[in-house]
Design a protein around this motif. Structure first.
Motif, PDB file in Angstrom:
ATOM      1  N   LEU A  44      23.608   1.789   6.395  1.00  0.00           N
ATOM      2  CA  LEU A  44      24.034   2.608   5.419  1.00  0.00           C
ATOM      3  C   LEU A  44      25.336   3.342   5.764  1.00  0.00           C
ATOM      4  N   ALA A  45      25.620   3.727   7.054  1.00  0.00           N
ATOM      5  CA  ALA A  45      26.608   4.353   7.596  1.00  0.00           C
ATOM      6  C   ALA A  45      27.763   3.418   7.368  1.00  0.00           C
ATOM      7  N   VAL A  46      27.565   2.209   7.902  1.00  0.00           N
ATOM      8  CA  VAL A  46      28.859   1.405   7.880  1.00  0.00           C
ATOM      9  C   VAL A  46      29.121   1.123   6.143  1.00  0.00           C
ATOM     10  N   LEU A  47      28.053   0.716   5.345  1.00  0.00           N
ATOM     11  CA  LEU A  47      28.487   0.742   4.083  1.00  0.00           C
ATOM     12  C   LEU A  47      29.291   1.856   3.613  1.00  0.00           C
ATOM     13  N   LEU A  48      28.779   3.110   3.520  1.00  0.00           N
ATOM     14  CA  LEU A  48      29.091   4.299   2.998  1.00  0.00           C
ATOM     15  C   LEU A  48      30.596   4.517   3.727  1.00  0.00           C
ATOM     16  N   LEU A  49      30.613   4.588   4.901  1.00  0.00           N
ATOM     17  CA  LEU A  49      31.888   5.221   5.524  1.00  0.00           C
ATOM     18  C   LEU A  49      32.825   4.219   5.885  1.00  0.00           C
ATOM     19  N   GLY A  50      32.455   2.875   5.925  1.00  0.00           N
ATOM     20  CA  GLY A  50      33.155   1.743   6.148  1.00  0.00           C
ATOM     21  C   GLY A  50      33.804   0.895   4.768  1.00  0.00           C
ATOM     22  N   GLU A  51      32.986   0.362   4.255  1.00  0.00           N
ATOM     23  CA  GLU A  51      33.202  -0.447   3.253  1.00  0.00           C
ATOM     24  C   GLU A  51      33.563   0.274   1.879  1.00  0.00           C
ATOM     25  N   LEU A  52      32.686   1.435   1.437  1.00  0.00           N
ATOM     26  CA  LEU A  52      32.898   2.062   0.257  1.00  0.00           C
ATOM     27  C   LEU A  52      33.643   3.202   0.408  1.00  0.00           C
ATOM     28  N   GLY A  53      34.170   3.594   1.501  1.00  0.00           N
ATOM     29  CA  GLY A  53      35.127   4.705   1.836  1.00  0.00           C
ATOM     30  C   GLY A  53      34.547   6.064   1.517  1.00  0.00           C
ATOM     31  N   PHE A  54      33.322   6.252   1.642  1.00  0.00           N
ATOM     32  CA  PHE A  54      32.696   7.683   1.226  1.00  0.00           C
ATOM     33  C   PHE A  54      33.580   8.752   2.655  1.00  0.00           C
ATOM     34  N   PRO A  55      33.750   9.853   2.241  1.00  0.00           N
ATOM     35  CA  PRO A  55      34.369  10.860   3.174  1.00  0.00           C
ATOM     36  C   PRO A  55      33.214  11.186   3.974  1.00  0.00           C
ATOM     37  N   PRO A  56      33.306  11.742   5.438  1.00  0.00           N
ATOM     38  CA  PRO A  56      31.840  12.385   5.955  1.00  0.00           C
ATOM     39  C   PRO A  56      31.181  13.184   5.396  1.00  0.00           C
ATOM     40  N   TRP A  57      31.758  14.063   4.473  1.00  0.00           N
ATOM     41  CA  TRP A  57      30.945  15.234   3.885  1.00  0.00           C
ATOM     42  C   TRP A  57      30.266  14.648   2.755  1.00  0.00           C
ATOM     43  N   GLN A  58      30.575  13.647   1.802  1.00  0.00           N
ATOM     44  CA  GLN A  58      29.852  13.133   1.046  1.00  0.00           C
ATOM     45  C   GLN A  58      28.766  12.232   1.831  1.00  0.00           C
ATOM     46  N   TYR A  59      29.040  11.533   2.844  1.00  0.00           N
ATOM     47  CA  TYR A  59      27.857  11.027   3.677  1.00  0.00           C
ATOM     48  C   TYR A  59      26.643  11.834   4.017  1.00  0.00           C
ATOM     49  N   VAL A  92      32.909  18.654  11.135  1.00  0.00           N
ATOM     50  CA  VAL A  92      33.435  17.597  11.847  1.00  0.00           C
ATOM     51  C   VAL A  92      34.889  17.495  11.298  1.00  0.00           C
ATOM     52  N   GLY A  93      35.052  17.787   9.990  1.00  0.00           N
ATOM     53  CA  GLY A  93      36.361  17.904   9.204  1.00  0.00           C
ATOM     54  C   GLY A  93      37.072  18.894   9.986  1.00  0.00           C
ATOM     55  N   LEU A  94      36.766  20.044  10.401  1.00  0.00           N
ATOM     56  CA  LEU A  94      37.410  21.210  10.692  1.00  0.00           C
ATOM     57  C   LEU A  94      37.928  21.098  12.513  1.00  0.00           C
ATOM     58  N   PHE A  95      36.762  20.748  12.989  1.00  0.00           N
ATOM     59  CA  PHE A  95      36.760  20.990  14.324  1.00  0.00           C
ATOM     60  C   PHE A  95      36.703  19.628  15.301  1.00  0.00           C
TER      61      PHE A  95
END
Length: 424
Positions: free
Chosen positions: A243-258, A163-166
């Motif tokens: 959890l997707a909303v919490l991690l990716l949205g509120e807590l700002g985790f990058p996709p690779w950490q998710y 996702v990050g590359l392509f």
């Protein structure tokens, strides 16, 4: 050793086809919610709706498919369902490239994929029972389970990197192609498969739509396991969009950490599923279903305490690891018990009923979780899910509720299954 013995060349092709699609799905793990959040800016309610409406509509569409699959050859059904998923998933990158991707399309794709998954699972369960000896069912299910967890261990980190590359739809393309390869693998399986014989009318009768549920609810052991699984699976899957909303949205985790948060714990799932035959041989099936079925319910509440940074990432990994180890030991035992206690002429309908109910439970609980998260917060909704799942062990079967394992009628367990498949 049981876990290492060969189950035959045809099982090898089936396993290989499953592995290809599993690894493709691992790459695309959470892809639709990810696209909804990153591309469309979806709200928590919308992300939960994506996880709820698609499976709910899919379950409705799949309702008449149980009897249909029961009385059709299983390999063509599996191939058709793989090709359907390949085609519908490809519409996402095409629409994205044209700038026409919308939330309604994601809902439609989710519904078609859910429908095809139910039909495929019903056909595959009946096919597997005819493909391997009864004594090898647990080993076969453990191999599928280990493949599932290894694919999730490898797939999400690679998917996050892709996702990050392509771009955000790269993993959808990989997932779609994996279903095409799976269809080709299933087509390569040799062996005659006759069209199932059925007595009476050729059309599906209304009563046949409910035969799977009748069997599940009339069998004491299956009834308890069925109700328990609906609650546990529904609550666990309902936490994914939250959890997707919490991690990716509120807590700002990058996709690779998710992706890493879900991938790393799956190594425990690979180990646990490979150990399942030995653990059952040592402690017995009933003890595993009771003890491990209880253990898998106590960890979910930990997701409510996730914080930003490395500590939060470690919390998610630890909670998911505990859940997955429990599930990887439990699931092959459950799948084997379900096949052993279902007559050969009712497997597809029973598995279809189980899957439809599971999809409906996930849909309802995901929708409720999304509404609760919208009214309060994703963390509050995770807390409620974690508390509710603690009641699930009350639904597990007691020793008195479980009838002894008995050989199925000869007609259902002969070298030719109820569908007329000559495989041995």
């Amino acid at each position: 050793m049981a876990a290492r013995r060969s189950l035959g060349r045809r099982f090898g092709w089936l396993w290989a086809a499953y592995a290809v699609s599993a690894y493709g799905s691992g790459l695309g793990f959470g892809a639709l919610p990810l696209i909804a959040v990153l591309v469309l800016g979806a709200s928590p309610a919308q992300v939960s709706a994506l996880s709820a409406v698609g499976p709910a509509v899919g379950a409705l569409i799949a309702l008449p498919l149980g009897p249909w699959v029961e009385f059709h050859r299983k390999r063509p059904v599996m191939i058709a369902m793989d090709l359907a998923r390949f085609a519908v998933l490809l519409t996402v990158p095409v629409a994205y490239a044209l700038g026409r991707l919308g939330f309604a399309q994601l809902l439609a794709v989710s519904a078609v994929v859910a429908t095809a998954k139910i039909a495929f699972g019903a056909a595959a369960g009946a096919y597997l029972k005819a493909l391997v000896r009864p004594a090898d069912l647990l080993v076969a299910n453990a191999r599928f389970e280990s493949t599932t967890w290894s694919s999730i261990a490898v797939g999400p980190p690679l998917g996050g990197a892709a996702v990050g590359l392509f771009g955000p739809v790269a993993t959808i393309v990989a997932d779609a192609l994996s279903y095409l390869l799976s269809a080709l693998g299933i087509a390569a399986i040799r062996g005659r498969e006759e069209h199932p014989r059925r007595t009476g009318e050729r059309r599906v009768r209304a009563g046949e739509l409910l035969d799977g549920w009748r069997h599940l609810l009339s069998h004491p052991g299956l009834r308890a396991l069925y109700l328990n699984q609906l609650l546990v699976a529904g609550l666990i899957m309902a936490t994914e969009p939250l959890l997707a909303v919490l991690l990716l949205g509120e807590l700002g985790f990058p996709p690779w950490q998710y992706g890493l948060a879900f991938a790393a714990p799956c190594l425990g799932g690979f180990i646990g599923s490979r150990l399942a035959p030995r653990v059952v041989a040592r402690y017995g099936r009933h003890r595993i279903l009771r003890t491990v079925g209880t253990l898998r319910a106590i960890w979910l509440i930990g997701l409510a305490f996730v914080q930003p940074g490395a500590a939060g990432l470690a919390t998610v990994i630890a909670v998911e690891l505990a859940i997955i180890i429990s599930m990887s030991l439990y699931n092959p035992v459950l799948a084997t018990y379900r096949l052993e206690h279902t007559p050969g002429d009712r497997i597809a309908r029973t598995l279809s009923a189980w899957s439809i109910s599971s999809s409906a439970a996930i849909a309802v609980l995901s929708a409720l979780g999304g509404l609760l998260a919208e009214a309060t917060s994703p963390r509050t909704a995770l807390t409620v899910a974690g508390l509710l799942i603690l009641t699930s062990p009350l639904l597990l079967p007691s020793r008195r509720a479980e009838p002894p394992t008995q050989p199925l009628p000869a007609a259902a367990d002969a070298t030719t299954d109820a569908a007329g498949t000559d495989l041995r």
